[in-house]
Design a protein around this motif. Structure first.
Motif, mmCIF file in Angstrom:
data_model
loop_
_atom_site.group_PDB
_atom_site.id
_atom_site.type_symbol
_atom_site.label_atom_id
_atom_site.label_comp_id
_atom_site.label_asym_id
_atom_site.label_seq_id
_atom_site.Cartn_x
_atom_site.Cartn_y
_atom_site.Cartn_z
ATOM 1 N N SER A 60 -0.160 -23.240 55.349
ATOM 2 C CA SER A 60 -1.088 -22.313 55.577
ATOM 3 C C SER A 60 -1.421 -21.629 54.214
ATOM 4 C CB SER A 60 -0.690 -21.461 56.646
ATOM 5 O OG SER A 60 -0.624 -22.130 57.848
ATOM 6 N N TRP A 61 -1.680 -22.283 53.249
ATOM 7 C CA TRP A 61 -1.591 -21.842 51.810
ATOM 8 C C TRP A 61 -3.259 -21.315 51.537
ATOM 9 C CZ3 TRP A 61 2.227 -25.376 48.840
ATOM 10 C CH2 TRP A 61 3.610 -24.890 49.179
ATOM 11 N N THR A 62 -4.330 -21.506 52.359
ATOM 12 C CA THR A 62 -5.574 -21.116 52.216
ATOM 13 C C THR A 62 -5.837 -19.831 53.192
ATOM 14 O OG1 THR A 62 -6.299 -22.567 53.972
ATOM 15 C CG2 THR A 62 -6.384 -23.255 51.695
ATOM 16 N N ALA A 63 -6.848 -18.984 52.789
ATOM 17 C CA ALA A 63 -7.029 -17.850 53.339
ATOM 18 C C ALA A 63 -7.355 -17.835 54.786
ATOM 19 C CB ALA A 63 -7.989 -17.078 52.878
ATOM 20 N N MET A 64 -8.206 -18.819 55.338
ATOM 21 C CA MET A 64 -8.630 -19.058 56.943
ATOM 22 C C MET A 64 -9.072 -17.751 57.297
ATOM 23 S SD MET A 64 -5.097 -20.640 58.367
ATOM 24 C CE MET A 64 -6.048 -21.033 59.990
ATOM 25 N N LEU A 65 -10.208 -17.424 56.413
ATOM 26 C CA LEU A 65 -10.991 -16.028 56.683
ATOM 27 C C LEU A 65 -12.476 -16.282 56.924
ATOM 28 C CD1 LEU A 65 -9.532 -13.819 54.243
ATOM 29 C CD2 LEU A 65 -8.740 -13.547 56.551
ATOM 30 N N SER A 66 -12.809 -17.563 56.684
ATOM 31 C CA SER A 66 -14.103 -17.814 56.541
ATOM 32 C C SER A 66 -14.825 -17.602 57.914
ATOM 33 C CB SER A 66 -14.337 -19.519 56.382
ATOM 34 O OG SER A 66 -13.748 -20.348 57.151
#
Length: 834
Positions: A484-490
Motif C-alpha cells: 500500500s505505497w500509493t495514496a489511495m485518496l482518488s
C-alpha cells in the motif's frame, strides 16, 4: 439582478474590486482560531483548517529525515514548486510512470517521458489559446471536437472595468434564450407558479422600502462533489452569513453529462451522501434530497423555504459548468435572489481560468491559499420547518444486487434487488456486487482524513518514490502491487470527501520538498485534466489527434469480455481486473498494465477500456479517464513512452506473488517462480498445485505477445502513412490550430521510427527472475528438489504413455445366453442354470 461573483469577502471586503482571475472562492473569509500543527523545522502557520474529529499528530519529519539516497535540494515550505510542470525537465530517476520498469537504470539515460497535458504543451511551445481549431481541409474530413480551444461554455465569465467601482457578476446568458426555456417547457405550470410567487415576493420587498437594510435571510447550499465540512466555501459562507441553512442535493433527471455517474461510482456517491448527512446531523442539520430537473427543484426549495440566497461550489466539467450558468441566470432573473459561486474542487486553478505565464524567480513564490476551517457551528433549520425530502434510498444509488458482471452496464439486477429489499437474500457475498467494496473502503470525511494521515506517515520514509530511489525496493518502488505505497485518496477527492487544497496544505505541513513534489504534481495533473476536457469537451469519445479516428482495430468482442472479467490467462492482468471489479480500484501502475494489454496486445480501442473503467471505478472521472486512455491509445496530447509486458511487469511489482494469490485464489498453491506464468510450470507441478490450465485457470487469450504488438504497431503506422500531413520529418506529429498555429505532439519512440517489422521499445526481464534461472538451485516453491525430479519423470512417463501404441482389446461376445451357459464357479465346475 442581485447575483454577484463570490470573491468570498465579507463586510467591508465586499467593496473591494472583483478580479477577473478569481482563484479561490473563499478569499478572505475570516478564519477560526485553531491550534496549528507545525513541524519543528517549518515556519508557523496562520490557521489550520482542522476537522472537528481529526487530531493531527506531530510527525518526526523535516531536514535530515529523508532517505539517504536523496540529496537535499534546499527547497523551503514557502518556495515555489513545480506545480505539475512538464516532466521533460525531470530525469527518469526523479519521476516516471513506468519508464524505469523497461530496462535497468543505466539504459534510461536520455529517455524522455512523453506525458503531456494541453496546458503543458501550449505553455512549453509558447502558443496562445485560441477559440477554434481547424484541421487542414485537404485531409478530407473534419473534427467535431472543438478540441484544443473550444469549451462548451463561455470562458469570459466576469467582466471587470479598468477603473471604477465593482459591478455585480453578470452571467453570460447568451445560451439561455428565455426563462421558460430554462425551466424546460413554456407552459410548465410549476415554472409559471414559481415565477408568479417570485414576482410577488420581490414586489413585497420593494414595498418595505430601502430606508432600513434588510436582515439576511436563509440560504440554500447545493451539494454536489463536496460532501465535507472542511474547506467547503459554499457551506462555510452560508453558516457564517445566514441565520439558517438548507443543504440540498438534487438528482438531475436531465443530467447533461454524456457519461453520468454509474456503477461503482454511483455506489460511492450514495455512501458519501449518507456519511455527510450523518455529519450534518451532528450540527442539527440534514440533506434535503430531491429528484427531477435540477433548476426546477432548486427554485422550488428556494420558494418553499423563503431563502434569500443560493450558494454552490462550481462543478468542473464543461456540461455541468454550462448548467451552472443556466441555474444562476434563472435564480437571479426569475427569482431575484442572491447567488454566490465558489471554487472548491481543484487544487490550483479552475478549467476556465486564464492561465498566466510562470513567474520569474525575482517575483517570489506564488501566493497560496490555505483551505478553510471545518464548519463547526450549529446549522439551524428554516423557521417554517424543513421542506419535503425524499429518503436517500429512494434515489436508487445504493442498489447493488446482482451476481458477477451484468450485461449492458446495468446498475443492479431487478429480481435480486427485490429479494434483497424483502429480506430474502441468502448470501450477500454472492448476491451483492458491492460486498467487497463495503468491506474494503471506509467511507466519509473522517475516513478520508485518516487515510491521508496514514499516507503521510508512509510517504515520510519515501514509500512514494519510483524504482531506483525507493528506500525498500529498488526494482518495483511505489509501483509494487502487493504494497500500500500509493495514496489511495482518488475516490475521496473525486466525490468531495476530501478537499484537494487540504491535501496540498497537509503535505506542505509535514513533508519536505523532495518527499512531496512527486505526489503533489499528480494532484495538479487532476486540475489540468479538467482544463483539457474543458477545451476538448468531446475527448471522452473522439480522438484528439483526429487521424486516429480512422484506425482499424483487430480485437474481438470475446477478447474484450475476457479482459473485463479477468480471464486473459495472464495472472497480473487478471488479478488487477478482478480487483477492479471487486473493490472498484487498482493502483495507477496497474491501470497502465491493463490498459496497455488491451490496446497494444489485444488491439482493442481505448474507447472500450474507457467505458469499462467509467463503469467499474469508484473514482470514475471523465476528465482523467479521457486524458489517460487517449495517451495510451496514441491519440492524446501526450504519449506513454513505455509498454508493459504482462509477465515481466508482474515479476517486478509482485515479486513474491502475494498480489496474484490475493485476487486469483485458484493459483495460490503455485510456486513463486511460476505464479506469473503458470503455462511454463511442469505438468506435475501444476497438478500438485491444483492448477489445470483451461480447467481451473484460463488458457492465455493470446500466446505470442511480440506478434500481437507488431500487428498493432503496423495498424498505427498505417494511419500515419495514410495522413502524412500530421507527421513531421522527425517522426513526431502535429495538430493544426484554428489561427494557423501548430501544436507539436510527441510520439512514442518505437512508433516514431515507423518500423513495421521490429519493436525497439521492449520490456525485458530482470536477471533474478528470468526463465534461465528457473532451475532446481533457484526453486523457491512449495515443492522440493525430489518432487521436482519426480514431476519431470512423471512428465516423461506421461508423454511415453500418450504416444505408445495401444493393444486392441478383445471384443466381448454378443451371445449373452451362451456366456451364462459356459460360466464356471471358483472350482472350475460349470454352473447349472446360470
Amino acid at each position: 439582478m442581485r447575483w454577484r461573483h463570490a470573491s468570498g469577502q465579507h463586510g467591508a471586503a465586499e467593496q473591494q474590486p472583483v478580479t477577473a482571475a478569481r482563484r479561490w472562492g473563499h478569499g478572505n473569509l475570516r478564519e477560526q482560531s485553531l491550534t496549528p500543527c507545525v513541524l519543528a523545522s517549518s515556519p508557523p502557520s496562520a490557521a489550520v483548517p482542522q476537522h472537528p474529529e481529526q487530531q493531527h499528530v506531530l510527525l518526526p519529519f523535516g531536514p535530515g529525515s529523508s532517505p539517504s539516497v536523496l540529496a537535499p535540494r534546499g527547497k523551503g515550505p514557502d518556495e515555489e514548486e513545480t506545480e505539475g510542470a512538464s516532466n521533460v525537465s525531470s530525469s527518469a530517476s526523479d519521476d516516471d510512470e513506468g519508464e524505469s520498469m523497461m530496462a535497468p537504470k543505466a539504459d534510461l539515460s536520455g529517455r524522455k517521458m512523453y506525458f503531456r497535458t494541453l496546458d503543458d504543451s501550449l505553455q512549453e511551445q509558447g502558443l496562445q489559446e485560441t477559440d477554434e481549431v481547424a484541421v487542414d481541409p485537404a485531409s478530407g474530413y473534419s473534427v467535431s471536437l472543438a478540441s484544443l480551444g473550444i469549451g462548451s461554455s463561455s470562458r469570459a465569465l466576469v467582466h471587470v472595468p479598468e477603473t471604477g467601482s465593482p459591478v455585480p457578476f453578470a452571467a453570460d446568458t447568451s445560451e439561455v434564450t428565455s426563462t421558460a426555456h430554462v425551466f424546460g417547457m413554456k407552459d410548465s405550470c410549476a415554472a409559471l407558479r414559481n415565477s408568479r410567487r417570485a414576482r410577488r415576493r420581490a414586489q413585497a420587498r420593494d414595498e418595505q422600502g430601502s430606508s432600513t437594510p434588510a436582515e439576511p435571510g436563509g440560504c440554500v447550499v447545493l451539494i454536489r462533489e463536496d460532501c465535507r465540512l472542511h474547506d467547503n466555501p459554499a457551506l462555510y459562507a452560508a453558516a457564517e452569513s445566514h441565520p439558517w441553512v438548507v443543504p440540498l442535493y438534487v438528482h438531475d433527471d436531465e443530467d447533461p453529462s454524456p457519461w453520468p455517474v454509474r456503477g461503482a461510482g454511483l455506489w460511492w456517491r450514495h455512501e458519501s451522501l449518507r456519511t455527510f448527512d450523518a455529519s450534518l446531523g451532528k450540527l442539527g442539520s440534514r440533506i434535503i434530497c430531491r429528484k427531477g430537473r435540477l433548476i426546477e427543484q432548486v427554485a422550488d426549495v428556494l420558494i418553499a423555504t423563503g431563502a434569500t440566497a443560493l450558494h454552490f461550489n462550481m462543478q468542473l466539467e464543461p456540461w455541468h459548468h454550462k448548467r451552472d450558468l443556466e441555474l444562476l441566470a434563472t435564480v437571479t432573473e426569475t427569482l431575484g435572489l442572491e447567488v454566490r459561486a465558489f471554487t472548491a474542487m481543484v487544487a490550483k486553478f479552475e478549467p476556465w481560468e486564464p492561465r498566466v505565464a510562470k513567474k520569474s524567480p525575482e517575483d517570489g513564490p506564488r501566493k497560496r491559499q490555505d483551505p478553510l476551517p471545518a464548519v463547526s457551528k450549529n446549522l439551524l433549520a428554516p423557521q417554517s420547518g424543513w421542506p419535503w425530502s425524499l429518503p436517500l434510498e429512494a434515489l436508487g444509488y445504493g442498489r447493488t444486487a446482482g451476481r458477477k458482471i451484468p450485461p449492458g452496464f446495468r446498475q443492479f439486477n431487478e429480481k435480486r434487488q427485490m429479494l434483497q429489499e424483502a429480506g430474502i437474500q441468502s448470501n450477500p457475498e454472492e448476491d451483492d456486487w458491492a460486498y467487497e467494496m463495503r468491506r474494503f473502503w471506509p467511507m466519509g470525511e473522517a475516513a478520508a482524513m485518516r487515510r491521508l494521515e496514514e499516507f503521510l506517515k508512509d510517504a515520510a520514509w519515501g514509500c512514494y518514490f519510483p524504482p531506483g530511489l525507493h528506500p525498500r525496493d529498488e526494482v518495483g518502488g511505489r509501483f509494487r502491487a502487493d504494497k500500500s505505497w500509493t495514496a489511495m485518496l482518488s475516490p475521496y477527492l473525486r466525490f468531495g470527501d476530501l478537499s484537494p487544497r487540504y491535501v496540498d496544505w497537509r503535505c506542505r505541513q509535514v513533508l519536505p520538498f523532495d518527499l512531496r513534489q512527486l505526489f503533489l504534481k499528480r494532484v495538479v495533473w487532476r486540475d489540468k485534466a479538467y482544463a483539457q476536457l474543458y477545451r476538448c469537451p468531446e475527448s471522452h469519445s473522439v480522438s484528439i489527434r483526429p487521424q486516429y479516428e480512422h484506425q482499424a482495430w483487430a480485437g474481438t468482442r470475446l477478447q474484450l469480455r475476457r479482459w473485463q472479467r479477468g480471464e486473459t490467462g495472464f495472472p497480473l492482468v487478471d488479478a488487477a481486473m478482478r480487483q477492479l471489479w471487486k473493490v472498484g480500484w487498482m493502483s495507477n501502475h496497474l491501470r497502465h498494465v491493463t490498459a496497455q494489454f488491451l490496446i497494444e496486445h489485444l488491439d482493442l480501442s481505448w474507447k472500450d477500456g474507457f467505458a469499462w473503467y467509467d463503469y467499474t471505478l469508484v473514482d470514475t472521472d471523465v476528465a482523467i479517464n479521457a486524458m489517460m486512455w487517449q495517451m495510451g491509445g496514441h491519440s492524446g496530447i501526450g504519449s506513454w513512452n513505455f509498454v508493459m509486458h504482462p509477465v515481466f511487469a508482474g515479476k517486478k511489482v509482485d515479486p513474491a506473488g502475494n498480489y496474484v494469490r490475493r485476487w486469483l485464489p485458484e493459483l495460490r498453491h503455485l510456486p513463486t517462480e511460476y505464479i506469473h506464468c503458470p503455462w511454463e510450470a511442469p505438468a506435475g507441478t501444476r497438478i500438485s498445485a491444483q492448477v489445470l490450465v483451461n480447467g481451473v485457470y484460463w488458457q492465455r487469450v493470446i500466446e505470442d505477445l511480440v506478434a500481437a504488438r507488431l500487428a498493432h504497431q503496423r495498424s498505427v503506422i498505417a494511419v500515419r502513412k495514410q495522413f502524412p500531413k500530421f507527421v513531421k520529418a522527425d517522426g513526431n506529429e502535429i495538430v493544426r490550430l484554428g489561427d494557423g498555429q501548430i501544436l507539436n505532439l510527441d510520439v512514442r519512440d518505437d512508433i516514431r521510427e515507423n518500423d513495421e517489422d521490429n519493436i525497439t521499445l521492449m520490456m525485458t526481464p530482470d536477471d533474478p527472475r528470468s526463465s534461465l534461472r528457473r532451475n532446481l538451485g533457484h526453486t523457491k516453491g512449495v515443492h522440493t528438489g525430489l518432487i521436482y525430479e519426480e514431476s519431470k519423470r512423471f512428465d516423461a512417463l506421461y508423454d511415453a504413455f500418450d504416444t505408445a501404441p495401444r493393444k486392441q482389446r478383445p471384443s466381448r461376445s454378443k451371445d449373452r445366453a451362451k456366456e451364462r451357459a459356459m460360466r464356471r464357479n471358483q472350482h472350475g465346475d460349470l454352473v447349472q442354470g446360470a
